[in-house]
Enzyme design. Structure first.
Site, PDB file in Angstrom:
ATOM      1  N   LYS A 195     -16.952  29.298  11.861  1.00 56.67           N
ATOM      2  CA  LYS A 195     -16.677  30.591  11.220  1.00 56.67           C
ATOM      3  C   LYS A 195     -17.583  31.702  11.744  1.00 56.67           C
ATOM      4  CE  LYS A 195     -14.101  27.917   8.736  1.00 56.67           C
ATOM      5  NZ  LYS A 195     -12.685  27.747   9.072  1.00 56.67           N
ATOM      6  N   HIS A 243      -8.284  37.977  -2.558  1.00 59.39           N
ATOM      7  CA  HIS A 243      -8.135  37.108  -1.397  1.00 59.39           C
ATOM      8  C   HIS A 243      -6.714  37.278  -0.873  1.00 59.39           C
ATOM      9  CE1 HIS A 243      -8.634  32.997   0.643  1.00 59.39           C
ATOM     10  NE2 HIS A 243      -7.466  33.485   1.000  1.00 59.39           N
ATOM     11  N   GLU A 272     -23.669  37.336   5.359  1.00 61.61           N
ATOM     12  CA  GLU A 272     -22.840  38.543   5.239  1.00 61.61           C
ATOM     13  C   GLU A 272     -23.208  39.278   3.954  1.00 61.61           C
ATOM     14  OE1 GLU A 272     -18.628  36.821   7.090  1.00 61.61           O
ATOM     15  OE2 GLU A 272     -18.856  37.023   4.936  1.00 61.61           O
ATOM     16  N   GLU A 329      -7.323  35.136   7.073  1.00 62.88           N
ATOM     17  CA  GLU A 329      -7.805  35.398   5.708  1.00 62.88           C
ATOM     18  C   GLU A 329      -8.652  36.658   5.663  1.00 62.88           C
ATOM     19  OE1 GLU A 329     -10.008  32.419   3.615  1.00 62.88           O
ATOM     20  OE2 GLU A 329      -8.605  30.831   4.111  1.00 62.88           O
ATOM     21  N   ASN A 338      -7.273  30.166   9.517  1.00 58.06           N
ATOM     22  CA  ASN A 338      -6.877  28.776   9.302  1.00 58.06           C
ATOM     23  C   ASN A 338      -5.854  28.383  10.352  1.00 58.06           C
ATOM     24  OD1 ASN A 338      -8.449  28.609   6.929  1.00 58.06           O
ATOM     25  ND2 ASN A 338      -6.816  29.659   5.818  1.00 58.06           N
ATOM     26  N   LYS A 346      -7.281  26.781  -4.970  1.00 58.08           N
ATOM     27  CA  LYS A 346      -6.220  27.730  -5.313  1.00 58.08           C
ATOM     28  C   LYS A 346      -5.313  27.122  -6.370  1.00 58.08           C
ATOM     29  CE  LYS A 346      -6.318  29.741  -0.704  1.00 58.08           C
ATOM     30  NZ  LYS A 346      -5.766  29.641   0.652  1.00 58.08           N
ATOM     31  N   ARG A 376      -3.761  25.883  10.644  1.00 64.86           N
ATOM     32  CA  ARG A 376      -2.801  24.859  10.182  1.00 64.86           C
ATOM     33  C   ARG A 376      -1.681  25.533   9.397  1.00 64.86           C
ATOM     34  NH1 ARG A 376      -7.001  25.196   6.445  1.00 64.86           N
ATOM     35  NH2 ARG A 376      -6.231  25.800   4.389  1.00 64.86           N
TER      36      ARG A 376
HETATM   37  C1  MV4 Z   1     -17.141  35.771   0.503  1.00 58.54           C
HETATM   38  C2  MV4 Z   1     -17.146  36.335  -0.799  1.00 58.54           C
HETATM   39  C3  MV4 Z   1     -17.856  37.498  -0.977  1.00 58.54           C
HETATM   40  N1  MV4 Z   1     -18.510  38.071   0.052  1.00 58.54           N
HETATM   41  N2  MV4 Z   1     -17.815  36.393   1.481  1.00 58.54           N
HETATM   42  C4  MV4 Z   1     -14.953  31.690  -0.633  1.00 58.54           C
HETATM   43  C5  MV4 Z   1     -14.359  30.644   0.256  1.00 58.54           C
HETATM   44  C6  MV4 Z   1     -14.441  31.152   1.644  1.00 58.54           C
HETATM   45  N3  MV4 Z   1     -13.156  31.038   2.283  1.00 58.54           N
HETATM   46  C7  MV4 Z   1     -14.924  32.551   1.541  1.00 58.54           C
HETATM   47  N4  MV4 Z   1     -15.235  32.827   0.172  1.00 58.54           N
HETATM   48  C8  MV4 Z   1     -15.836  33.975  -0.203  1.00 58.54           C
HETATM   49  N5  MV4 Z   1     -16.491  34.640   0.772  1.00 58.54           N
HETATM   50  C9  MV4 Z   1     -18.483  37.491   1.250  1.00 58.54           C
HETATM   51  N6  MV4 Z   1     -19.157  38.074   2.249  1.00 58.54           N
HETATM   52  C10 MV4 Z   1     -16.462  35.674  -1.796  1.00 58.54           C
HETATM   53  C11 MV4 Z   1     -15.806  34.486  -1.519  1.00 58.54           C
HETATM   54  C12 MV4 Z   1     -15.175  33.884  -2.642  1.00 58.54           C
HETATM   55  C13 MV4 Z   1     -13.798  33.749  -2.716  1.00 58.54           C
HETATM   56  C14 MV4 Z   1     -12.974  34.143  -1.690  1.00 58.54           C
HETATM   57  C15 MV4 Z   1     -11.625  34.011  -1.770  1.00 58.54           C
HETATM   58  C16 MV4 Z   1     -11.060  33.467  -2.919  1.00 58.54           C
HETATM   59  C17 MV4 Z   1     -11.860  33.064  -3.933  1.00 58.54           C
HETATM   60  C18 MV4 Z   1     -13.226  33.198  -3.859  1.00 58.54           C
HETATM   61  C19 MV4 Z   1     -14.023  32.776  -4.911  1.00 58.54           C
HETATM   62  C20 MV4 Z   1     -15.360  32.881  -4.827  1.00 58.54           C
HETATM   63  C21 MV4 Z   1     -15.945  33.433  -3.686  1.00 58.54           C
END
Ligand code: MV4
Length: 438
Positions: A116, A208, A200, A275, A290, A237, A292
């Site tokens: 990532k 999301h 970050e 994403e 992703n 999810k 896939r």
């Molecule tokens: C983040 C974020 C806030 N700020 N990055 C969660 C899983 C991974 N795919 C990335 N995620 C997050 N990254 C920054 N810089 C918050 C999340 C996050 C989140 C993201 C998407 C859907 C649900 C979430 C739940 C908690 C945190």
């Protein structure tokens, strides 16, 4: 076209792929573990071969056994589905060495996007907005603190090989940084045998939003709009919908173009997902790609009218896309709801919903056993309506009709979410479940 495809997966996605192959006149080989000898995918495929004991490590995750099965059965391609080996670059590479087409992107693209931190740098160089943060992995607590100071607190500490929340910690202040960084790194080292970390800025209560893309092997890339996956708990999810109720037409267009640029920058082929996080001011940031087909792909199928599994197979065969961006029309609103088992057991009673615009993707049947060894997802309920209001009503009706006996499920909880006034009114952000369903 391929003559025979081996499906390196189980459950509803294996069944989904078998059906697509059958419609295309392609023969199918199921692989199954000792726990799955009576599973639906084992019974529905043209041929089936046992690849080992119930434990995933010795069956669905065992590359040698799956490749041996493919060679022995004369399969010319492997569809990995999602989970298991679907994002394993080594597996994709081994398929190529065995002259078997891996239905997905090139192994080097899987490896590049699987890291990532590297994906983030690739995207930034291509002009894709990323969350403000560092360009180098964080080697020490001291380096991390200095960088966090520059970015500004709160910061998100992430594992390079993470995704899905593992090896991820928020640090709200310099005091918190050290312990959270060390815990995140230990978790990453244990889970991925790699402690590479990056930082970050922390985006508060983001939405999301992910874009589906298709890229053929001739340089054509299109996006199929977005899915809103904000309803989740502990990075699992629960509900996905398309289109997102929380982005405007202008933002969709801008994000879609960015997703296509991201796919091109990655050298992407086949179906993939870009994403993004969207903040309260509607700024969007790339977080991951992703490589896939995803669990929630049906909502995109419902609003585009495309069969994404068939598209994957055609792309892997080398066909050019038969449409360009201007041919893609989004119609109505689709919502998917995941029904999970809370324990292993036997399904002793099953009543399925139906009706106009209702789709049920599942591999369970009355009398089937749910082994304890695998993912707990039993069923995906997908509805399609003219607009979000109709789709929500439809899902309420569907959840009211569905009956599963013998195994405990999250059906009641899902009904609670779909009838919650805040969800009904929509849209919601990623904090919704935490706020209302503690
Ligand atoms: C983040 C974020 C806030 N700020 N990055 C969660 C899983 C991974 N795919 C990335 N995620 C997050 N990254 C920054 N810089 C918050 C999340 C996050 C989140 C993201 C998407 C859907 C649900 C979430 C739940 C908690 C945190």
């Amino acid at each position: 076209m391929f003559e025979k495809i081996l499906i390196a997966n189980r459950g509803e996605i294996a069944v989904r792929i078998i059906r697509a192959c059958r419609e295309m006149g392609i023969r199918t080989v199921a692989v199954y573990s000792e726990a799955d000898s009576e599973a639906l995918h084992t019974m529905l495929a043209d041929e089936a071969i046992c690849i080992g004991p119930a434990k995933s490590q010795e069956s669905y995750l065992n590359m040698e056994r799956i490749l041996s099965a493919a060679v022995a059965m004369g399969a010319d391609a492997i569809h990995p589905g999602f989970g298991f080996l679907s994002e394993n670059a080594r597996f994709a590479e081994l398929c190529a060495l065995c002259h078997i087409k891996f239905i997905g992107p090139d192994s080097r693209v899987i490896a590049k996007m699987g890291n990532k931190a590297e994906a983030r740098n690739t995207m930034e160089q291509a002009g894709v907005p990323v969350v403000p943060g560092g360009h180098e992995p964080v080697a020490s607590v001291e380096d991390g603190k200095a960088l966090a100071e520059k970015i500004g607190y709160p910061v998100m500490i992430k594992a390079a090989l993470g995704g899905g929340g593992k090896g991820m910690r928020i640090a709200a202040s310099p005091e918190e940084f050290e312990v959270n960084f060390l815990n995140a790194r230990r978790e990453a080292q244990k889970a991925f045998s790699d402690g590479t970390m990056y930082i970050e800025r922390y985006i508060q209560e983001p939405r999301h939003i992910e874009f589906q893309i298709l890229a053929d092997e001739h340089g054509n890339v299109v996006h199929l709009g977005e899915r809103d996956c904000s309803v989740q708990r502990n990075h699992q999810k629960l509900i996905e919908e398309a289109p997102s109720a929380s982005i405007s037409r202008e933002l969709r267009e801008k994000m879609g173009e960015t997703a296509v640029r991201a796919a091109r920058a990655a050298g992407y082929t086949n179906a993939g997902t870009v994403e993004f996080l969207v903040d309260r001011e509607d700024r969007f940031y790339f977080i991951e790609m992703n490589t896939r087909i995803q669990v929630e792909h049906p909502v995109t199928e419902m609003v585009t009218g495309l069969d994404l599994i068939k598209e994957q197979i055609r792309i892997a065969w080398g066909e050019p896309l038969r449409f360009s961006q201007k041919d893609i029309r989004l119609s109505g609103h689709a919502i998917e709801c995941r029904i999970n088992a809370r324990m292993a057991g036997t399904v002793t009673g099953l009543l399925l919903p139906g009706g106009c615009g209702v789709r049920v993707d599942t591999a369970i049947y009355n009398g089937c056993r749910i082994p304890p060894n695998y993912d707990a997802m039993l069923m995906k309920l997908i509805v399609h309506g003219q607009d979000r209001t109709e789709a929500v009503k439809k899902m309420q009706s569907v959840l009211g009709e569905l009956g599963i006996e013998g195994v405990e499920t999250n059906l009641e909880e899902q009904y609670g979410i779909f009838t919650h006034p805040v969800f009904e009114a929509g849209p919601v952000d990623t904090g919704f479940i935490e706020r209302y369903f503690k």
